[in-house]
Design a protein around this motif. Structure first.
Motif, PDB file in Angstrom:
ATOM      1  N   ARG A 176       0.827  -1.207   0.000  1.00 58.11           N
ATOM      2  CA  ARG A 176       0.000   0.000   0.000  1.00 58.11           C
ATOM      3  C   ARG A 176       0.860   1.255   0.000  1.00 58.11           C
ATOM      4  O   ARG A 176       1.811   1.369   0.767  1.00 58.11           O
ATOM      5  CB  ARG A 176      -0.920   0.023   1.227  1.00 58.11           C
ATOM      6  N   ARG A 215      -0.440   2.259   4.623  1.00 59.68           N
ATOM      7  CA  ARG A 215       0.770   2.610   3.868  1.00 59.68           C
ATOM      8  C   ARG A 215       1.959   1.767   4.340  1.00 59.68           C
ATOM      9  O   ARG A 215       2.212   1.640   5.525  1.00 59.68           O
ATOM     10  CB  ARG A 215       1.109   4.078   4.051  1.00 59.68           C
ATOM     11  N   ALA A 259      -0.771   1.659  -5.357  1.00 60.98           N
ATOM     12  CA  ALA A 259       0.161   0.626  -4.903  1.00 60.98           C
ATOM     13  C   ALA A 259       1.597   1.129  -5.049  1.00 60.98           C
ATOM     14  O   ALA A 259       1.969   1.684  -6.082  1.00 60.98           O
ATOM     15  CB  ALA A 259      -0.027  -0.650  -5.701  1.00 60.98           C
TER      16      ALA A 259
END
Length: 141
Positions: A24, A30, A105
């Protein structure tokens, strides 16, 4: 955050002894690894959303199969809910393409199954459980 949880779909794509995963690039996870996926848009089915998100995040094509299960992501900051997602995991049959990180991504790759279960990468919540469901389904087929 306002309103209720957002609905999102996750693509669980197996190929041999590996699973397709993305790192992520944005909050709430993240830097963590998980299955490609994202929000279900109004009027969009779960199956259509999972295939669209898979292509946007990885460039890989697949066919959506059955729902494997669900998980929720609730993140708080100072006691306030900042993110709340209901994630529907869908078993997807690999079609074509090699993963290339796209959309939100930071990275995309085929990850060996043992690396997931041995937590060799930092993972989002529920990844190993959903992968186990996908493997059980594949074994029963």
């Amino acid at each position: 955050m306002s309103g209720g949880p957002e609905l999102a779909a996750l693509a669980v794509v197996l190929r041999g002894d590996a699973v397709l995963m993305v790192q992520r690039g944005k909050a709430p996870d993240r830097g963590l690894w998980g299955f490609p996926g994202g929000r279900v848009e109004p009027g969009e089915t779960i199956a259509r959303a999972v295939i669209r998100e898979l292509a946007e995040e990885t460039g890989v094509s697949a066919t959506a199969g059955p729902v494997l299960g669900e998980t929720e992501v609730i993140r708080r900051d100072d006691g306030r809910v900042t993110h709340h997602y209901t994630l529907i995991a869908v078993a997807c049959a690999y079609g074509t393409g090699e993963p290339v990180a796209g959309d939100d991504a930071a990275d995309a790759r085929w990850v060996p199954l043992d690396d997931v279960f041995d937590a060799k990468l930092p993972m989002s919540d529920g990844v190993a459980r959903l992968l186990s469901l996908a493997l059980a389904r594949r074994a029963a087929a």
